[in-house]
Enzyme design. Structure first.
Site, PDB file in Angstrom:
ATOM      1  CD  GLU A 115      -2.933   0.877   2.427  1.00  0.00           C
ATOM      2  OE1 GLU A 115      -3.373  -0.509   2.765  1.00  0.00           O
ATOM      3  OE2 GLU A 115      -3.313   1.619   3.302  1.00  0.00           O
ATOM      4  CD  GLU A 119      -4.223   7.386   6.238  1.00  0.00           C
ATOM      5  OE1 GLU A 119      -5.046   6.660   6.361  1.00  0.00           O
ATOM      6  OE2 GLU A 119      -3.328   7.414   6.950  1.00  0.00           O
ATOM      7  CG  ASN A 134       2.027   4.298   6.478  1.00  0.00           C
ATOM      8  OD1 ASN A 134       3.199   3.887   6.560  1.00  0.00           O
ATOM      9  ND2 ASN A 134       1.064   3.820   7.497  1.00  0.00           N
ATOM     10  CG  ASN A 142       3.757   0.389  12.117  1.00  0.00           C
ATOM     11  OD1 ASN A 142       2.664   0.799  12.570  1.00  0.00           O
ATOM     12  ND2 ASN A 142       3.943  -0.919  12.569  1.00  0.00           N
ATOM     13  NE  ARG A 143       8.631   0.177   5.863  1.00  0.00           N
ATOM     14  CZ  ARG A 143       7.940  -0.893   5.820  1.00  0.00           C
ATOM     15  NH1 ARG A 143       6.590  -0.914   5.436  1.00  0.00           N
ATOM     16  NH2 ARG A 143       8.611  -2.105   5.776  1.00  0.00           N
TER      17      ARG A 143
END
EC number: 2.4.1.207
Length: 305
Positions: A115, A119, A134, A142-143
Protein backbone atom coordinates in the site's frame (compact mmCIF):
# COMPACT_ATOMS: atom_id res chain seq x y z
CA UNK A 1 -3.59 3.05 7.30
CA UNK A 2 -3.27 3.02 11.07
CA UNK A 3 -0.86 5.25 12.88
CA UNK A 4 0.67 5.02 16.31
CA UNK A 5 2.10 8.42 16.97
CA UNK A 6 0.36 11.74 16.57
CA UNK A 7 2.47 14.87 16.57
CA UNK A 8 1.19 18.16 15.23
CA UNK A 9 3.20 21.33 14.85
CA UNK A 10 3.01 24.25 12.47
CA UNK A 11 5.56 26.10 10.36
CA UNK A 12 5.91 29.84 10.38
CA UNK A 13 3.85 31.93 7.99
CA UNK A 14 6.95 33.47 6.44
CA UNK A 15 8.55 30.09 5.81
CA UNK A 16 5.37 28.73 4.28
CA UNK A 17 5.05 31.75 2.03
CA UNK A 18 8.66 31.44 0.91
CA UNK A 19 8.20 27.78 0.06
CA UNK A 20 5.01 28.57 -1.77
CA UNK A 21 6.81 31.07 -3.97
CA UNK A 22 9.65 28.61 -4.50
CA UNK A 23 7.18 25.97 -5.63
CA UNK A 24 5.49 28.38 -8.02
CA UNK A 25 8.78 29.16 -9.69
CA UNK A 26 9.97 25.57 -9.86
CA UNK A 27 10.05 23.95 -13.26
CA UNK A 28 9.35 20.31 -13.93
CA UNK A 29 9.22 17.96 -16.88
CA UNK A 30 6.54 15.83 -15.25
CA UNK A 31 3.27 15.89 -17.14
CA UNK A 32 0.21 13.70 -17.51
CA UNK A 33 -2.99 14.20 -19.44
CA UNK A 34 -6.33 13.67 -17.66
CA UNK A 35 -7.77 10.42 -18.91
CA UNK A 36 -11.42 9.92 -19.88
CA UNK A 37 -14.40 10.08 -17.55
CA UNK A 38 -14.98 8.78 -14.05
CA UNK A 39 -16.96 5.82 -15.40
CA UNK A 40 -14.09 4.90 -17.71
CA UNK A 41 -11.62 4.62 -14.85
CA UNK A 42 -13.41 3.90 -11.57
CA UNK A 43 -16.02 1.86 -9.72
CA UNK A 44 -17.83 2.98 -6.57
CA UNK A 45 -16.78 0.73 -3.67
CA UNK A 46 -19.65 1.50 -1.31
CA UNK A 47 -22.46 3.98 -0.59
CA UNK A 48 -23.20 5.07 -4.13
CA UNK A 49 -25.78 7.50 -2.73
CA UNK A 50 -22.89 9.41 -1.14
CA UNK A 51 -21.27 9.97 -4.55
CA UNK A 52 -22.24 12.84 -6.86
CA UNK A 53 -20.83 14.53 -9.95
CA UNK A 54 -21.02 17.99 -11.45
CA UNK A 55 -23.44 18.52 -14.33
CA UNK A 56 -20.65 18.06 -16.85
CA UNK A 57 -19.33 14.98 -15.05
CA UNK A 58 -15.86 16.43 -14.63
CA UNK A 59 -15.96 16.89 -10.84
CA UNK A 60 -16.64 14.00 -8.47
CA UNK A 61 -17.72 14.40 -4.87
CA UNK A 62 -17.50 11.96 -1.96
CA UNK A 63 -19.50 12.75 1.17
CA UNK A 64 -19.44 11.58 4.78
CA UNK A 65 -22.27 11.78 7.28
CA UNK A 66 -22.99 9.98 10.55
CA UNK A 67 -24.27 6.97 8.61
CA UNK A 68 -21.38 6.26 6.27
CA UNK A 69 -18.67 7.57 4.01
CA UNK A 70 -17.93 6.65 0.42
CA UNK A 71 -15.09 5.44 -1.77
CA UNK A 72 -14.03 4.51 -5.29
CA UNK A 73 -11.29 2.46 -6.94
CA UNK A 74 -9.78 2.09 -10.39
CA UNK A 75 -11.08 -0.65 -12.62
CA UNK A 76 -7.53 -1.70 -13.45
CA UNK A 77 -4.41 -2.61 -11.49
CA UNK A 78 -1.01 -1.11 -12.24
CA UNK A 79 2.58 -1.96 -11.46
CA UNK A 80 4.69 1.19 -11.60
CA UNK A 81 3.85 4.52 -13.19
CA UNK A 82 2.71 8.10 -12.57
CA UNK A 83 -0.64 8.61 -10.85
CA UNK A 84 -2.18 12.02 -10.36
CA UNK A 85 -5.45 13.58 -9.17
CA UNK A 86 -6.68 17.04 -8.23
CA UNK A 87 -8.44 17.23 -4.85
CA UNK A 88 -10.26 19.91 -2.90
CA UNK A 89 -10.58 18.86 0.72
CA UNK A 90 -13.36 19.26 3.27
CA UNK A 91 -13.58 22.88 4.38
CA UNK A 92 -14.51 24.39 7.72
CA UNK A 93 -14.59 22.18 10.79
CA UNK A 94 -13.29 18.84 9.50
CA UNK A 95 -11.90 17.42 12.75
CA UNK A 96 -11.97 13.63 12.77
CA UNK A 97 -12.52 13.38 9.01
CA UNK A 98 -9.96 11.61 6.84
CA UNK A 99 -9.82 11.80 3.07
CA UNK A 100 -7.63 8.97 1.80
CA UNK A 101 -6.01 8.81 -1.64
CA UNK A 102 -3.90 5.71 -1.99
CA UNK A 103 -2.80 2.64 -3.89
CA UNK A 104 -3.27 -0.89 -2.61
CA UNK A 105 -2.75 -4.42 -3.89
CA UNK A 106 -6.03 -5.59 -2.36
CA UNK A 107 -9.58 -4.35 -2.07
CA UNK A 108 -9.46 -4.22 1.69
CA UNK A 109 -6.98 -4.22 4.55
CA UNK A 110 -5.57 -7.67 3.86
CA UNK A 111 -2.73 -8.97 6.05
CA UNK A 112 -0.30 -9.31 3.10
CA UNK A 113 -1.15 -6.15 1.21
CA UNK A 114 1.19 -3.59 -0.29
CA UNK A 115 0.00 0.00 0.00
CA UNK A 116 1.06 3.59 -0.76
CA UNK A 117 -0.92 6.21 1.17
CA UNK A 118 -1.84 9.85 1.09
CA UNK A 119 -4.12 10.63 4.04
CA UNK A 120 -5.48 14.12 4.66
CA UNK A 121 -6.26 14.66 8.33
CA UNK A 122 -9.00 17.17 9.03
CA UNK A 123 -8.90 19.75 11.79
CA UNK A 124 -10.90 22.37 13.61
CA UNK A 125 -11.77 25.54 11.70
CA UNK A 126 -8.71 27.72 11.28
CA UNK A 127 -6.23 24.96 12.05
CA UNK A 128 -4.03 23.55 9.27
CA UNK A 129 -4.58 20.29 7.46
CA UNK A 130 -1.90 17.65 7.93
CA UNK A 131 -0.89 15.21 5.18
CA UNK A 132 0.13 11.78 6.40
CA UNK A 133 1.92 9.40 4.04
CA UNK A 134 2.67 5.76 4.68
CA UNK A 135 4.11 2.75 2.87
CA UNK A 136 3.18 -0.91 3.40
CA UNK A 137 5.03 -4.01 2.26
CA UNK A 138 3.41 -7.42 2.82
CA UNK A 139 1.03 -5.97 5.40
CA UNK A 140 3.62 -4.07 7.42
CA UNK A 141 3.34 -0.29 7.57
CA UNK A 142 4.34 1.97 10.47
CA UNK A 143 6.31 4.16 8.05
CA UNK A 144 4.40 7.37 8.64
CA UNK A 145 5.52 10.84 7.74
CA UNK A 146 3.46 13.96 8.33
CA UNK A 147 3.69 17.31 6.59
CA UNK A 148 1.97 20.65 6.81
CA UNK A 149 1.15 22.55 3.61
CA UNK A 150 2.01 25.96 2.22
CA UNK A 151 -1.60 26.62 1.13
CA UNK A 152 -5.17 25.99 2.27
CA UNK A 153 -6.21 22.74 0.52
CA UNK A 154 -9.91 23.47 1.08
CA UNK A 155 -10.03 26.66 -1.02
CA UNK A 156 -9.11 25.25 -4.42
CA UNK A 157 -7.99 22.11 -6.22
CA UNK A 158 -4.40 20.99 -5.83
CA UNK A 159 -2.61 18.12 -7.52
CA UNK A 160 -1.43 15.10 -5.53
CA UNK A 161 0.72 12.59 -7.38
CA UNK A 162 2.66 9.37 -6.91
CA UNK A 163 5.70 8.37 -8.95
CA UNK A 164 6.36 4.66 -8.50
CA UNK A 165 9.09 2.62 -10.13
CA UNK A 166 11.49 -0.05 -8.96
CA UNK A 167 13.98 2.56 -7.77
CA UNK A 168 11.89 5.02 -5.78
CA UNK A 169 8.50 6.17 -4.60
CA UNK A 170 7.95 9.92 -4.65
CA UNK A 171 4.93 11.73 -3.19
CA UNK A 172 4.25 15.05 -4.93
CA UNK A 173 2.03 18.01 -4.05
CA UNK A 174 1.63 20.42 -6.97
CA UNK A 175 4.79 18.93 -8.51
CA UNK A 176 6.77 19.55 -5.33
CA UNK A 177 8.27 16.31 -3.92
CA UNK A 178 7.37 16.09 -0.25
CA UNK A 179 8.57 12.54 0.39
CA UNK A 180 11.14 10.32 -1.32
CA UNK A 181 11.20 6.62 -0.44
CA UNK A 182 14.08 4.75 -2.03
CA UNK A 183 14.65 1.12 -2.91
CA UNK A 184 18.07 -0.48 -2.49
CA UNK A 185 19.58 -3.86 -3.31
CA UNK A 186 21.95 -3.37 -0.37
CA UNK A 187 19.17 -3.91 2.17
CA UNK A 188 18.69 -7.62 2.97
CA UNK A 189 15.40 -9.33 2.07
CA UNK A 190 13.77 -6.14 0.73
CA UNK A 191 10.99 -6.22 3.29
CA UNK A 192 10.26 -2.50 2.94
CA UNK A 193 9.80 -1.48 -0.72
CA UNK A 194 6.57 -2.48 -2.52
CA UNK A 195 7.69 -3.52 -5.99
CA UNK A 196 6.21 -6.95 -6.67
CA UNK A 197 2.44 -6.59 -6.44
CA UNK A 198 0.24 -4.60 -8.82
CA UNK A 199 -2.10 -2.11 -7.17
CA UNK A 200 -5.43 -0.41 -7.63
CA UNK A 201 -5.80 3.30 -6.92
CA UNK A 202 -8.45 4.21 -4.35
CA UNK A 203 -9.94 7.23 -2.66
CA UNK A 204 -12.37 7.40 0.23
CA UNK A 205 -13.71 9.65 2.96
CA UNK A 206 -14.35 8.24 6.41
CA UNK A 207 -14.59 8.99 10.11
CA UNK A 208 -11.37 8.48 12.08
CA UNK A 209 -12.00 10.64 15.12
CA UNK A 210 -10.41 8.00 17.35
CA UNK A 211 -6.97 9.15 16.10
CA UNK A 212 -6.95 11.62 13.20
CA UNK A 213 -7.09 14.99 14.97
CA UNK A 214 -4.85 15.62 17.98
CA UNK A 215 -4.57 11.90 18.58
CA UNK A 216 -8.33 11.50 18.90
CA UNK A 217 -8.92 14.38 21.32
CA UNK A 218 -10.95 16.30 18.73
CA UNK A 219 -14.12 14.46 17.71
CA UNK A 220 -16.19 14.78 14.56
CA UNK A 221 -18.96 17.35 14.86
CA UNK A 222 -21.79 15.63 13.03
CA UNK A 223 -23.83 18.82 13.08
CA UNK A 224 -21.46 20.02 10.34
CA UNK A 225 -22.17 17.01 8.08
CA UNK A 226 -22.16 16.22 5.26
CA UNK A 227 -18.40 16.52 4.80
CA UNK A 228 -17.46 16.61 1.12
CA UNK A 229 -14.17 16.05 -0.72
CA UNK A 230 -14.04 16.81 -4.44
CA UNK A 231 -11.93 15.35 -7.25
CA UNK A 232 -11.13 16.00 -10.88
CA UNK A 233 -8.53 15.44 -13.60
CA UNK A 234 -7.40 11.92 -12.82
CA UNK A 235 -4.34 11.06 -14.89
CA UNK A 236 -2.31 7.88 -15.10
CA UNK A 237 0.72 6.89 -17.12
CA UNK A 238 1.48 3.42 -15.87
CA UNK A 239 1.79 -0.22 -16.74
CA UNK A 240 -1.66 -1.81 -16.62
CA UNK A 241 -1.53 -5.29 -15.16
CA UNK A 242 -3.05 -7.89 -17.46
CA UNK A 243 -3.06 -11.57 -16.55
CA UNK A 244 -1.78 -14.08 -17.40
CA UNK A 245 1.25 -12.41 -19.05
CA UNK A 246 1.53 -8.86 -17.72
CA UNK A 247 4.02 -6.61 -19.49
CA UNK A 248 4.79 -5.04 -16.11
CA UNK A 249 7.23 -7.80 -15.19
CA UNK A 250 9.60 -6.57 -17.90
CA UNK A 251 12.82 -4.91 -16.80
CA UNK A 252 12.97 -2.63 -19.85
CA UNK A 253 12.73 1.13 -19.44
CA UNK A 254 10.67 2.27 -22.43
CA UNK A 255 8.44 4.56 -20.34
CA UNK A 256 9.55 7.94 -18.98
CA UNK A 257 8.47 7.05 -15.44
CA UNK A 258 10.90 4.13 -15.40
CA UNK A 259 13.87 5.67 -17.17
CA UNK A 260 17.02 6.93 -15.50
CA UNK A 261 15.76 10.48 -14.97
CA UNK A 262 12.82 9.12 -12.98
CA UNK A 263 15.06 7.08 -10.68
CA UNK A 264 16.16 10.16 -8.74
CA UNK A 265 15.16 13.77 -8.21
CA UNK A 266 16.23 16.46 -10.64
CA UNK A 267 18.31 19.40 -9.43
CA UNK A 268 15.23 21.62 -9.15
CA UNK A 269 13.26 18.92 -7.38
CA UNK A 270 16.09 18.49 -4.89
CA UNK A 271 15.92 22.19 -4.07
CA UNK A 272 12.18 21.99 -3.47
CA UNK A 273 12.55 18.80 -1.47
CA UNK A 274 15.21 20.39 0.72
CA UNK A 275 12.83 23.25 1.61
CA UNK A 276 10.08 20.80 2.43
CA UNK A 277 12.39 18.84 4.72
CA UNK A 278 13.51 21.96 6.55
CA UNK A 279 10.15 23.63 6.94
CA UNK A 280 7.14 21.37 6.51
CA UNK A 281 7.96 18.02 8.10
CA UNK A 282 5.82 17.46 11.18
CA UNK A 283 6.75 13.85 11.92
CA UNK A 284 9.23 11.34 10.47
CA UNK A 285 9.27 7.77 11.73
CA UNK A 286 12.95 7.53 10.79
CA UNK A 287 13.72 10.12 13.47
CA UNK A 288 11.55 8.58 16.17
CA UNK A 289 14.10 6.66 18.23
CA UNK A 290 11.64 6.30 21.09
CA UNK A 291 9.27 4.36 18.89
CA UNK A 292 12.07 2.59 16.99
CA UNK A 293 15.16 2.11 19.23
CA UNK A 294 16.66 0.31 16.24
CA UNK A 295 15.67 2.26 13.17
CA UNK A 296 14.29 0.31 10.18
CA UNK A 297 16.75 -0.59 7.43
CA UNK A 298 15.25 1.78 4.89
CA UNK A 299 15.97 4.78 7.11
CA UNK A 300 19.65 4.44 6.22
CA UNK A 301 19.00 4.93 2.48
CA UNK A 302 19.68 8.44 1.24
CA UNK A 303 16.80 10.09 -0.65
CA UNK A 304 19.30 12.30 -2.47
CA UNK A 305 21.01 9.59 -4.52
Amino acid sequence: METERRIITSCSAMTALFLFMTALMASSSIAATPTQSFEDNFNIMWSENHFTTSDDGEIWNLSLDNDTGCGFQTKHMYRFGWFSMKLKLVGGDSAGVVTAYYMCSENGAGPERDEIDFEFLGNRTGQPYIIQTNVYKNGTGNREMRHSLWFDPTKDYHTYSILWNNHQLVFFVDRVPIRVYKNSDKVPNNDFFPNQKPMYLFSSIWNADDWATRGGLEKTDWKKAPFVSSYKDFAVEGCRWKDPFPACVSTTTENWWDQYDAWHLSKTQKMDYAWVQRNLVVYDYCKDSERFPTLPWECSISPWA
